[in-house]
Design a protein around this motif. Sequence first.
Motif, PDB file in Angstrom:
ATOM      1  N   ALA A   1       0.813  -1.223   0.000  1.00  0.00           N
ATOM      2  CA  ALA A   1       0.000   0.000   0.000  1.00  0.00           C
ATOM      3  C   ALA A   1       0.846   1.272   0.000  1.00  0.00           C
ATOM      4  O   ALA A   1       0.372   2.326  -0.404  1.00  0.00           O
ATOM      5  CB  ALA A   1      -0.945   0.011   1.205  1.00  0.00           C
TER       6      ALA A   1
ATOM      7  N   HIS B   1       4.566  -1.544  -3.878  1.00  0.00           N
ATOM      8  CA  HIS B   1       3.794  -1.551  -5.128  1.00  0.00           C
ATOM      9  C   HIS B   1       3.199  -0.160  -5.337  1.00  0.00           C
ATOM     10  O   HIS B   1       3.549   0.540  -6.274  1.00  0.00           O
ATOM     11  CB  HIS B   1       2.704  -2.625  -5.060  1.00  0.00           C
ATOM     12  CG  HIS B   1       1.896  -2.754  -6.307  1.00  0.00           C
ATOM     13  ND1 HIS B   1       2.440  -2.629  -7.563  1.00  0.00           N
ATOM     14  CD2 HIS B   1       0.571  -2.992  -6.508  1.00  0.00           C
ATOM     15  CE1 HIS B   1       1.481  -2.795  -8.474  1.00  0.00           C
ATOM     16  NE2 HIS B   1       0.349  -2.992  -7.855  1.00  0.00           N
ATOM     17  N   GLN B   2       2.330   0.263  -4.429  1.00  0.00           N
ATOM     18  CA  GLN B   2       1.983   1.678  -4.358  1.00  0.00           C
ATOM     19  C   GLN B   2       3.009   2.333  -3.428  1.00  0.00           C
ATOM     20  O   GLN B   2       3.417   1.733  -2.433  1.00  0.00           O
ATOM     21  CB  GLN B   2       0.568   1.862  -3.819  1.00  0.00           C
ATOM     22  CG  GLN B   2       0.139   3.322  -3.751  1.00  0.00           C
ATOM     23  CD  GLN B   2      -1.363   3.478  -3.517  1.00  0.00           C
ATOM     24  OE1 GLN B   2      -2.118   3.778  -4.421  1.00  0.00           O
ATOM     25  NE2 GLN B   2      -1.792   3.274  -2.288  1.00  0.00           N
ATOM     26  N   ILE B   3       3.413   3.536  -3.792  1.00  0.00           N
ATOM     27  CA  ILE B   3       4.437   4.255  -3.021  1.00  0.00           C
ATOM     28  C   ILE B   3       3.847   5.560  -2.501  1.00  0.00           C
ATOM     29  O   ILE B   3       3.206   6.287  -3.254  1.00  0.00           O
ATOM     30  CB  ILE B   3       5.661   4.583  -3.916  1.00  0.00           C
ATOM     31  CG1 ILE B   3       6.312   3.299  -4.442  1.00  0.00           C
ATOM     32  CG2 ILE B   3       6.682   5.412  -3.150  1.00  0.00           C
ATOM     33  CD1 ILE B   3       7.383   3.553  -5.504  1.00  0.00           C
TER      34      ILE B   3
ATOM     35  N   VAL C   1       1.961   6.955  -5.939  1.00  0.00           N
ATOM     36  CA  VAL C   1       2.527   6.412  -7.174  1.00  0.00           C
ATOM     37  C   VAL C   1       2.386   4.898  -7.128  1.00  0.00           C
ATOM     38  O   VAL C   1       2.677   4.286  -6.096  1.00  0.00           O
ATOM     39  CB  VAL C   1       4.022   6.789  -7.290  1.00  0.00           C
ATOM     40  CG1 VAL C   1       4.674   6.088  -8.474  1.00  0.00           C
ATOM     41  CG2 VAL C   1       4.192   8.296  -7.372  1.00  0.00           C
ATOM     42  N   ILE C   2       1.944   4.292  -8.205  1.00  0.00           N
ATOM     43  CA  ILE C   2       1.956   2.828  -8.306  1.00  0.00           C
ATOM     44  C   ILE C   2       2.936   2.438  -9.388  1.00  0.00           C
ATOM     45  O   ILE C   2       2.911   3.013 -10.477  1.00  0.00           O
ATOM     46  CB  ILE C   2       0.571   2.275  -8.689  1.00  0.00           C
ATOM     47  CG1 ILE C   2      -0.474   2.665  -7.643  1.00  0.00           C
ATOM     48  CG2 ILE C   2       0.614   0.760  -8.847  1.00  0.00           C
ATOM     49  CD1 ILE C   2      -1.892   2.295  -8.078  1.00  0.00           C
ATOM     50  N   PHE C   3       3.818   1.474  -9.085  1.00  0.00           N
ATOM     51  CA  PHE C   3       4.624   0.963 -10.192  1.00  0.00           C
ATOM     52  C   PHE C   3       4.133  -0.419 -10.588  1.00  0.00           C
ATOM     53  O   PHE C   3       3.964  -1.297  -9.756  1.00  0.00           O
ATOM     54  CB  PHE C   3       6.126   0.987  -9.899  1.00  0.00           C
ATOM     55  CG  PHE C   3       6.620   0.132  -8.772  1.00  0.00           C
ATOM     56  CD1 PHE C   3       7.027  -1.175  -8.992  1.00  0.00           C
ATOM     57  CD2 PHE C   3       6.713   0.639  -7.478  1.00  0.00           C
ATOM     58  CE1 PHE C   3       7.505  -1.963  -7.951  1.00  0.00           C
ATOM     59  CE2 PHE C   3       7.193  -0.139  -6.433  1.00  0.00           C
ATOM     60  CZ  PHE C   3       7.583  -1.446  -6.671  1.00  0.00           C
TER      61      PHE C   3
ATOM     62  N   ARG D   1       4.426  -4.014 -11.974  1.00  0.00           N
ATOM     63  CA  ARG D   1       5.496  -4.995 -11.926  1.00  0.00           C
ATOM     64  C   ARG D   1       5.525  -5.780 -13.225  1.00  0.00           C
ATOM     65  O   ARG D   1       4.506  -6.038 -13.831  1.00  0.00           O
ATOM     66  CB  ARG D   1       5.275  -5.945 -10.743  1.00  0.00           C
ATOM     67  CG  ARG D   1       5.545  -5.281  -9.403  1.00  0.00           C
ATOM     68  CD  ARG D   1       5.782  -6.355  -8.341  1.00  0.00           C
ATOM     69  NE  ARG D   1       6.177  -5.785  -7.081  1.00  0.00           N
ATOM     70  CZ  ARG D   1       7.452  -5.554  -6.740  1.00  0.00           C
ATOM     71  NH1 ARG D   1       8.432  -5.838  -7.556  1.00  0.00           N
ATOM     72  NH2 ARG D   1       7.728  -5.040  -5.560  1.00  0.00           N
TER      73      ARG D   1
ATOM     74  N   LEU E   1       2.405 -10.439  -4.160  1.00  0.00           N
ATOM     75  CA  LEU E   1       1.457  -9.681  -4.982  1.00  0.00           C
ATOM     76  C   LEU E   1       0.453 -10.673  -5.581  1.00  0.00           C
ATOM     77  O   LEU E   1       0.386 -10.890  -6.775  1.00  0.00           O
ATOM     78  CB  LEU E   1       2.209  -8.934  -6.096  1.00  0.00           C
ATOM     79  CG  LEU E   1       1.494  -7.807  -6.831  1.00  0.00           C
ATOM     80  CD1 LEU E   1       1.323  -6.596  -5.933  1.00  0.00           C
ATOM     81  CD2 LEU E   1       2.269  -7.395  -8.065  1.00  0.00           C
TER      82      LEU E   1
ATOM     83  N   HIS F   1      -5.442  -0.854  -5.649  1.00  0.00           N
ATOM     84  CA  HIS F   1      -4.880   0.488  -5.528  1.00  0.00           C
ATOM     85  C   HIS F   1      -5.337   1.439  -6.628  1.00  0.00           C
ATOM     86  O   HIS F   1      -4.845   2.558  -6.723  1.00  0.00           O
ATOM     87  CB  HIS F   1      -3.357   0.412  -5.485  1.00  0.00           C
ATOM     88  CG  HIS F   1      -2.846  -0.419  -4.347  1.00  0.00           C
ATOM     89  ND1 HIS F   1      -3.133  -0.130  -3.040  1.00  0.00           N
ATOM     90  CD2 HIS F   1      -2.108  -1.555  -4.324  1.00  0.00           C
ATOM     91  CE1 HIS F   1      -2.576  -1.037  -2.258  1.00  0.00           C
ATOM     92  NE2 HIS F   1      -1.958  -1.917  -3.007  1.00  0.00           N
TER      93      HIS F   1
END
Lengths: 191, 191
Positions: free
Chosen positions: A24, A28-30, B76-78, B80, B87, B113
């Motif tokens: 969260a 993954h989310q930052i 921010v979401i990255f 993968r 995950l 997210h």
Amino acid sequence: MQALEQKILTEGIVLSDNVLKVDAFLNHQIDPVLMQQIGKEFAARFKDQGITKIITIEASGIAPAVMAGLELGVPVIFARKYQSLTLKDDLYRSKVYSFTKQTESTIAISNKHIHSSDHVLIIDDFLANGQAALGLADLIHQANANIVGIGIVIEKSFQTGRDLLIEKGYRVESLARIQSLNDGKVTFIQA
Amino acid sequence: MQALEQKILTEGIVLSDNVLKVDAFLNHQIDPVLMQQIGKEFAARFKDQGITKIITIEASGIAPAVMAGLELGVPVIFARKYQSLTLKDDLYRSKVYSFTKQTESTIAISNKHIHSSDHVLIIDDFLANGQAALGLADLIHQANANIVGIGIVIEKSFQTGRDLLIEKGYRVESLARIQSLNDGKVTFIQA
């Protein structure tokens, strides 16, 4: 670090006695504001150490490392887990075994961006068995550079990584130290 | 963006008429101060658009995306490229073909997210054939969220990506637009 512990308590998910999921805000989310606070905290703990470079590992180490780099005014290198087409230079390589994934991977950094005169801070998101940090340290030793210390966002203190790194003489600074994840509950070691 | 173009000219390496290597400040070693400037520039170009989230792709997109997220005050979401053990949620997935590596990979984000109410800015380090940006857009469409635009650090304007994205109706903002890499020389499109 109070803000980080609070975030872990409110948004972390305990998947088992060994696994804490922080997708969260870190993996993954930052949360960029928290990352900035983390960067400032690393900078405060390692200031006046003459750090010239930060080394981390893709992908979750990048955000905290870049924020620390901004605060300390030094470049950040992220080790790659795979060799990409445009990273063909001479590389320092090391093998890292992941107990989580039960796989061994090769990490690498280009020898162009680290030199024997560098004083390096290692930053990573998690410390569990210490294998990733040791792999990064190995890369830095290959360059004959100096390791100033290891900054960790979340340490699972009930696993062996911290002791292993301290035995080898490294200074370890972890911003959240988790004593236990038993019974679905996060307990921190109090400083 | 002047500071970025200058950095490309001084530290970028032209490997061929198609390949620019920026491992010195973006793709391997990262310049945190430049990343902050890049974040501010993205924020300036996309302010007042009601952005609620930034989505990027590991690993090189993370630094500019997190700096933009800090400026805009959004998470921010990255995405993968591989599915990690922690995950395991329901995922939005898309296939991305890399012309550089000539491989297809799956990219994914957790459906936890991103929501239909989100207004999303896509950020990536490079725009060449547009496949990564289209993959990210596909993930966002699967969530029924709105795509506000696409922010690119370095655009290779002589490749097809930009036209492809604009044809599909996306706003594309690239901070450096490269007209040509011919004869080992970087030429920019002047704004």
